[in-house]
Design a protein around this motif. Structure first.
Motif, short mmCIF file in Angstrom:
data_model
loop_
_atom_site.label_atom_id
_atom_site.label_comp_id
_atom_site.label_asym_id
_atom_site.label_seq_id
_atom_site.Cartn_x
_atom_site.Cartn_y
_atom_site.Cartn_z
N CYS A 86 0.84 19.75 38.70
CA CYS A 86 -0.57 19.42 38.85
C CYS A 86 -0.71 18.03 39.44
O CYS A 86 0.09 17.14 39.14
N VAL A 87 -1.71 17.85 40.28
CA VAL A 87 -2.05 16.54 40.80
C VAL A 87 -3.49 16.23 40.40
O VAL A 87 -4.35 17.12 40.45
N LYS A 88 -3.73 15.01 39.97
CA LYS A 88 -5.08 14.59 39.57
C LYS A 88 -5.54 13.48 40.51
O LYS A 88 -4.87 12.47 40.65
N ARG A 89 -6.67 13.71 41.15
CA ARG A 89 -7.26 12.73 42.05
C ARG A 89 -8.72 12.57 41.67
O ARG A 89 -9.55 13.37 42.05
N HIS A 90 -9.02 11.56 40.88
CA HIS A 90 -10.39 11.38 40.42
C HIS A 90 -11.21 10.67 41.49
O HIS A 90 -10.88 9.57 41.93
N ALA A 91 -12.29 11.32 41.93
CA ALA A 91 -13.21 10.75 42.91
C ALA A 91 -14.54 11.47 42.78
O ALA A 91 -14.58 12.69 42.59
N ARG A 92 -15.61 10.72 42.88
CA ARG A 92 -16.93 11.34 42.83
C ARG A 92 -17.14 12.20 44.08
O ARG A 92 -16.44 12.06 45.07
N LEU A 138 -13.39 23.89 32.16
CA LEU A 138 -14.39 24.49 31.29
C LEU A 138 -15.76 23.83 31.40
O LEU A 138 -16.77 24.46 31.10
N ARG A 139 -15.78 22.55 31.77
CA ARG A 139 -17.06 21.86 31.87
C ARG A 139 -16.98 20.78 32.92
O ARG A 139 -15.89 20.29 33.24
N ALA A 140 -18.14 20.41 33.46
CA ALA A 140 -18.17 19.42 34.53
C ALA A 140 -17.93 18.02 33.97
O ALA A 140 -18.45 17.64 32.92
N ASN A 141 -17.11 17.26 34.69
CA ASN A 141 -16.85 15.87 34.33
C ASN A 141 -16.98 15.02 35.60
O ASN A 141 -16.43 15.37 36.65
N ASP A 144 -14.55 14.54 38.94
CA ASP A 144 -13.59 15.65 38.98
C ASP A 144 -14.00 16.75 39.95
O ASP A 144 -13.78 17.93 39.70
N THR A 145 -14.59 16.40 41.08
CA THR A 145 -15.00 17.42 42.05
C THR A 145 -13.82 18.31 42.44
O THR A 145 -13.87 19.53 42.30
N ALA A 146 -12.77 17.70 42.96
CA ALA A 146 -11.61 18.47 43.42
C ALA A 146 -10.78 18.99 42.26
O ALA A 146 -10.42 20.17 42.21
N HIS A 147 -10.48 18.12 41.32
CA HIS A 147 -9.65 18.52 40.19
C HIS A 147 -10.31 19.60 39.36
O HIS A 147 -9.69 20.61 39.00
N GLY A 236 -9.65 18.60 20.78
CA GLY A 236 -10.39 17.93 19.71
C GLY A 236 -11.85 18.27 19.66
O GLY A 236 -12.64 17.57 19.01
N GLY A 237 -12.25 19.34 20.35
CA GLY A 237 -13.64 19.77 20.35
C GLY A 237 -14.45 19.24 21.52
O GLY A 237 -15.65 19.51 21.62
N PHE A 238 -13.81 18.52 22.45
CA PHE A 238 -14.54 17.93 23.58
C PHE A 238 -15.34 18.96 24.37
O PHE A 238 -16.49 18.73 24.73
N SER A 239 -14.74 20.11 24.63
CA SER A 239 -15.38 21.09 25.51
C SER A 239 -16.59 21.75 24.90
O SER A 239 -17.39 22.38 25.62
N VAL A 240 -16.80 21.65 23.59
CA VAL A 240 -17.95 22.27 22.96
C VAL A 240 -18.94 21.24 22.42
O VAL A 240 -19.94 21.60 21.80
N SER A 241 -18.66 19.98 22.61
CA SER A 241 -19.52 18.95 22.02
C SER A 241 -20.76 18.73 22.87
O SER A 241 -20.73 18.84 24.10
N GLY A 242 -21.85 18.42 22.19
CA GLY A 242 -23.07 18.00 22.85
C GLY A 242 -23.33 16.57 22.44
O GLY A 242 -22.45 15.72 22.49
N LEU A 243 -24.54 16.31 22.00
CA LEU A 243 -24.84 15.00 21.48
C LEU A 243 -24.15 14.82 20.14
O LEU A 243 -24.22 15.67 19.26
N LEU A 244 -23.44 13.74 19.99
CA LEU A 244 -22.73 13.45 18.77
C LEU A 244 -23.62 12.65 17.82
O LEU A 244 -24.62 12.06 18.23
N PRO A 245 -23.31 12.64 16.52
CA PRO A 245 -24.08 11.83 15.59
C PRO A 245 -24.17 10.39 16.08
O PRO A 245 -23.17 9.78 16.46
#
Length: 247
Positions: A86-92, A138-141, A144-147, A236-245
């Protein structure tokens, strides 16, 4: 007979950790990687009669066919494939060029496809495939457009493969992991992007390497014999979390 696993991207990172785990569990392992220096280090760490270390670019069908043949000749028919290259290239989005987008998809998505085809052609009685993806499947970050597109593609390919290949004794699953804390990746107050993940993670910690490799080992094991087309999330639940306490 000892089962045989091929691991792409297996000379470093989570791929190397999976190789170590499977060797400890009694597998024969073929480690495939394009990084020659990393392969040498991996062989120094894991080398033995139950492991082979082979150099290949996962985007090159001829190279992959050659090293898969070498693995089968040395170890036997393929029982399992772990796609960890895998290659990770973070760019908006607006900073992502078409060239960058193609490069990421070619390695992460097309590379996984090429390796899976090669494993299918050289499988034994059964085959288990685990595709390693990020929770960006699983969710937009942001960034991470390409990744993210590549990871979502691998997830969907996994599900289609599981649907079409079940009748041939083939199981195909994903492990979707959040960033893992290692000596080289810090999650402290100054961890930057990594810290931002933790702020949206209900368990408030990064998964360990051991937790991720345990998920892979389970999906390859007979205990997961009825599991296919599934994405096992270790985040750790990241993919299902919404607003946290406190938000």
């Amino acid at each position: 007979m000892m089962p045989v696993a091929i691991i792409t991207g297996g000379a470093s990172g989570i791929g190397l950790a999976v190789a170590e785990r499977l060797l400890d569990d009694g597998w024969k392992v073929a480690v495939i990687d394009a990084d020659g220096a990393a392969l040498i280090d991996a062989e120094d760490l894991l080398g033995g009669e139950e492991a082979v270390f082979l150099s290949a670019d996962v985007t090159d069908e001829d190279e992959i066919a050659e090293v898969f043949n070498q693995a089968v000749d040395t170890l036997g028919p393929v029982t399992a494939l772990v796609n960890a290259a895998c290659v990770k290239r973070h760019a908006r989005f607006e900073e992502t060029s078409a060239e960058l987008f193609r490069q990421v998809l070619e390695i992460n998505l097309v590379g996984s496809f090429i390796a899976a085809e090669a494993a299918l052609e050289r499988m034994g009685h059964e085959l288990a495939v685990v595709n390693m993806v990020s929770v960006s499947a699983l969710r937009a970050n942001s960034g991470d457009t390409a990744h993210g597109a590549s990871q979502a593609g691998v997830k969907m390919m996994t599900e289609v493969m599981a649907l079409e290949l079940a009748g041939r004794g083939v199981r195909v699953n994903c492990v979707a992991a959040a960033p893992i804390e290692t000596p080289d990746v810090a999650f402290g107050p100054h961890g930057g992007r990594q810290r931002a993940w933790l702020e949206r993670t209900p368990l408030s910690r990064a998964p360990s390497v051991r937790e991720v490799t345990a998920a892979v080992a389970y999906l390859l094991s007979p205990e997961a014999g009825s599991v296919t087309g599934h994405t096992l999330v270790v985040d750790g639940g990241f993919s299902v979390s919404g607003l946290l306490p406190g938000d």
